[in-house]
Scaffold this motif. Structure first.
Motif, PDB file in Angstrom:
ATOM      1  N   GLU A 223       0.850  -1.181   0.000  1.00 53.04           N
ATOM      2  CA  GLU A 223       0.000   0.000   0.000  1.00 53.04           C
ATOM      3  C   GLU A 223       0.889   1.235   0.000  1.00 53.04           C
ATOM      4  OE1 GLU A 223      -2.744  -0.209   3.198  1.00 53.04           O
ATOM      5  OE2 GLU A 223      -3.907  -1.858   2.302  1.00 53.04           O
ATOM      6  N   ALA A 224       0.524   2.221  -0.795  1.00 51.63           N
ATOM      7  CA  ALA A 224       1.376   3.405  -0.947  1.00 51.63           C
ATOM      8  C   ALA A 224       0.529   4.632  -1.198  1.00 51.63           C
ATOM      9  CB  ALA A 224       2.369   3.214  -2.096  1.00 51.63           C
ATOM     10  N   ALA A 225       0.996   5.750  -0.675  1.00 50.98           N
ATOM     11  CA  ALA A 225       0.312   7.022  -0.913  1.00 50.98           C
ATOM     12  C   ALA A 225       0.750   7.659  -2.226  1.00 50.98           C
ATOM     13  CB  ALA A 225       0.590   7.982   0.244  1.00 50.98           C
ATOM     14  N   PHE A 226       1.913   7.224  -2.737  1.00 44.20           N
ATOM     15  CA  PHE A 226       2.428   7.808  -3.973  1.00 44.20           C
ATOM     16  C   PHE A 226       3.210   6.741  -4.722  1.00 44.20           C
ATOM     17  CE2 PHE A 226       4.952  10.477  -6.774  1.00 44.20           C
ATOM     18  CZ  PHE A 226       4.098  11.545  -7.059  1.00 44.20           C
ATOM     19  N   LEU A 227       3.038   6.693  -6.055  1.00 44.16           N
ATOM     20  CA  LEU A 227       3.751   5.739  -6.897  1.00 44.16           C
ATOM     21  C   LEU A 227       4.659   6.477  -7.868  1.00 44.16           C
ATOM     22  CD1 LEU A 227       1.081   3.087  -8.003  1.00 44.16           C
ATOM     23  CD2 LEU A 227       2.771   2.910  -6.174  1.00 44.16           C
ATOM     24  N   ILE A 228       5.898   6.006  -7.982  1.00 44.07           N
ATOM     25  CA  ILE A 228       6.809   6.478  -9.017  1.00 44.07           C
ATOM     26  C   ILE A 228       7.109   5.297  -9.926  1.00 44.07           C
ATOM     27  CG2 ILE A 228       9.099   7.413  -9.537  1.00 44.07           C
ATOM     28  CD1 ILE A 228       9.026   8.822  -6.838  1.00 44.07           C
ATOM     29  N   ASP A 229       6.780   5.437 -11.194  1.00 46.86           N
ATOM     30  CA  ASP A 229       6.990   4.370 -12.175  1.00 46.86           C
ATOM     31  C   ASP A 229       8.367   4.534 -12.802  1.00 46.86           C
ATOM     32  OD1 ASP A 229       6.965   2.473 -14.139  1.00 46.86           O
ATOM     33  OD2 ASP A 229       5.034   3.060 -14.998  1.00 46.86           O
ATOM     34  N   ALA A 230       9.276   3.638 -12.431  1.00 47.52           N
ATOM     35  CA  ALA A 230      10.623   3.627 -13.002  1.00 47.52           C
ATOM     36  C   ALA A 230      10.830   2.367 -13.832  1.00 47.52           C
ATOM     37  CB  ALA A 230      11.669   3.711 -11.885  1.00 47.52           C
ATOM     38  N   SER A 231       9.749   1.840 -14.394  1.00 50.15           N
ATOM     39  CA  SER A 231       9.832   0.558 -15.097  1.00 50.15           C
ATOM     40  C   SER A 231      10.351   0.679 -16.522  1.00 50.15           C
ATOM     41  CB  SER A 231       8.455  -0.116 -15.112  1.00 50.15           C
ATOM     42  OG  SER A 231       7.522   0.662 -15.831  1.00 50.15           O
ATOM     43  N   GLY A 232      10.646   1.900 -16.971  1.00 47.93           N
ATOM     44  CA  GLY A 232      11.208   2.054 -18.310  1.00 47.93           C
ATOM     45  C   GLY A 232      10.276   1.505 -19.370  1.00 47.93           C
ATOM     46  N   ALA A 233      10.833   0.640 -20.224  1.00 52.95           N
ATOM     47  CA  ALA A 233      10.031   0.090 -21.321  1.00 52.95           C
ATOM     48  C   ALA A 233       8.883  -0.779 -20.822  1.00 52.95           C
ATOM     49  CB  ALA A 233      10.925  -0.717 -22.258  1.00 52.95           C
ATOM     50  N   GLY A 234       8.913  -1.180 -19.525  1.00 54.16           N
ATOM     51  CA  GLY A 234       7.796  -1.942 -18.979  1.00 54.16           C
ATOM     52  C   GLY A 234       6.511  -1.142 -18.920  1.00 54.16           C
ATOM     53  N   ARG A 235       6.633   0.194 -18.710  1.00 57.04           N
ATOM     54  CA  ARG A 235       5.505   1.129 -18.779  1.00 57.04           C
ATOM     55  C   ARG A 235       4.308   0.632 -17.967  1.00 57.04           C
ATOM     56  NH1 ARG A 235       5.953   0.805 -25.071  1.00 57.04           N
ATOM     57  NH2 ARG A 235       3.824   1.612 -25.105  1.00 57.04           N
ATOM     58  N   ALA A 236       4.573   0.310 -16.695  1.00 54.41           N
ATOM     59  CA  ALA A 236       3.554  -0.314 -15.860  1.00 54.41           C
ATOM     60  C   ALA A 236       2.321   0.564 -15.684  1.00 54.41           C
ATOM     61  CB  ALA A 236       4.151  -0.664 -14.502  1.00 54.41           C
ATOM     62  N   LEU A 237       2.522   1.816 -15.271  1.00 56.49           N
ATOM     63  CA  LEU A 237       1.374   2.682 -15.006  1.00 56.49           C
ATOM     64  C   LEU A 237       0.621   3.034 -16.284  1.00 56.49           C
ATOM     65  CD1 LEU A 237       2.516   5.164 -12.210  1.00 56.49           C
ATOM     66  CD2 LEU A 237       0.775   3.374 -12.088  1.00 56.49           C
TER      67      LEU A 237
END
Length: 417
Positions: free
Chosen positions: A88-102
């Motif tokens: 559980e998180a209050a804030f997400l940072i997407d660093a997945s690069g080419a994975g482009r999760a968000l």
């Protein structure tokens, strides 16, 4: 980096007699002692991961996120190494690069047509790649005037088709790959990566000589081949989330801007969270972050696409590349003075942007039907030199407008931003 080395090759043609007209070397550090090594990426990533764990950060490796809900607060559920996890998180940072999760979870949308650059790749890691300086010696090309050994830098083989990178790591392995202009040479599924690689080497004798004994060692299945590389997210931040820049887009490795852009994004996001977390100003600051990232993406796309349009004629390519080196050197100087909040590579510098826009439009015009006339090439080189002169604090030596006659770097280095 120690520097940037560029060598121009013509398809099915021997190395030219006027070899200096096909070379551009730009120093990025004063000497080898203060230059970075090209570290093997997997080893470097492992080092960073261990540092994070030592600092008390939980690391979940080989994770597969099966569910993302909320926003904010967020709930992530998935599996890693056969074990379930929930975060559980209050804030997400997407660093997945080419994975482009968000991008996928939030349905943000991919808009590659907003980018002018259109390239694809064939690549692998190799052993037994010869030093190109040795190849030049065998071809009778003098290298005594080079400001550094060309193989100790980011080596670029530039051609009519696109360009090839050759990066030597500190463990005897070399990363190499072609980035081809997909508008002119679209991906052909029926042509294997091995066959296309062999065709490319056969078309450029000097490069073939460098790779004659080379053997691919990674990835395990051999050479990799891609379709179009470029992607661009419609938005890079929102309520309770943000993407690092190189998750929000994929462009091209020309000018090696990916790591710098990632670090700039980390700096900005940390500053935003430190100063505006749980404050009414957070939403506006995240929107500003998105605007800056989008502006930088468009700026980098212009620099890279212009390079591709100019690759057929090395005089054009060398002249247009100066926009990158001028911006890199000046931005590095400003960072040393403490001004770290500015957009990457002068993406927000109005006077520089005006000169770049005019030159880019002219470059597109004179290359619209293929190679530009010689007079247009000379005129373009003069235009670039004159337009960038007010910003040329490094003393870079430009093509002189009467033909590209050498292209070696100036007395002062152009620091890699």
């Amino acid at each position: 980096k120690r520097g940037f080395s560029y060598f121009h090759h013509r398809r099915d043609a021997p190395w030219p007699a006027q070899a200096t007209a096909n070379q551009l070397l730009i120093a990025a550090s004063d000497a080898a002692e203060d230059a970075d090594t090209h570290w093997l990426r997997s080893s470097f990533d492992h080092f960073l991961a261990r540092e994070a764990v030592t600092a008390g950060i939980e690391l979940i490796e080989q994770a597969e996120v099966a569910e993302l809900t909320g926003g904010p607060p967020w709930r992530l559920a998935g599996h890693a190494a056969g074990r379930a996890f929930t975060i559980e998180a209050a804030f997400l940072i997407d660093a997945s690069g080419a994975g482009r999760a968000l991008e996928q979870w939030l349905g943000i949308g991919n808009h590659p047509r907003c980018l002018q650059t259109n390239s694809r790749a064939i690549y692998a890691h190799f052993r037994d790649v010869r030093r190109f300086g040795e190849v030049l010696g065998e071809l009778g090309v003098a290298t005594a005037g080079h400001p550094f050994a060309c193989d100790d830098a980011a080596l670029h083989h530039v051609s009519d088709d696109g360009w090839m990178w050759v990066l030597r790591f500190n463990n005897g392995v070399t990363s190499a790959g072609w980035l081809l202009d997909a508008d002119r040479f679209p991906y052909q599924p029926a042509l294997s990566a091995e066959d296309e690689w062999a065709r490319q080497l056969a078309a450029f004798p000097a490069i073939e000589r460098q790779f004659r004994q080379a053997r691919a060692i990674d990835p395990p299945g051999g050479l990799r081949q891609t379709g179009r590389l470029q992607h661009r997210c419609r938005v890079a931040a929102g309520d309770g989330w943000a993407m690092l820049p190189t998750t929000a887009y994929t462009l091209d490795a020309l000018h090696s801007t990916g790591n710098a852009h990632t670090l700039a994004g980390i700096e900005r996001l940390i500053a935003i969270l430190e100063q505006h977390w749980r404050k009414p100003t957070l939403t506006a600051k995240l929107a500003e972050y998105d605007r800056i990232v989008q502006r930088e993406i468009s700026h980098l796309d212009r620099l890279v696409h212009g390079g591709y349009r100019a690759m057929k004629q090395f005089e054009l390519f060398a002249a247009f590349a100066m926009f990158y080196f001028i911006a890199a050197h000046n931005c590095e100087g400003r960072r040393r003075d403490g001004r770290r909040e500015e957009p990457l590579l002068w993406a927000g510098e109005p006077a520089y942007q005006a000169v770049l826009h005019e030159a880019y439009q002219r470059l597109l015009s004179i290359t619209e039907h293929g190679s530009a006339p010689a007079a247009s090439v000379r005129s373009f080189a003069r235009q670039v030199a004159a337009g960038l002169e007010p910003f040329n604090i490094a003393g870079l030596r430009f093509p002189d407008g009467e033909g590209f006659t050498g292209g070696l770097s100036p007395s002062a280095p152009a620091k890699n931003s």
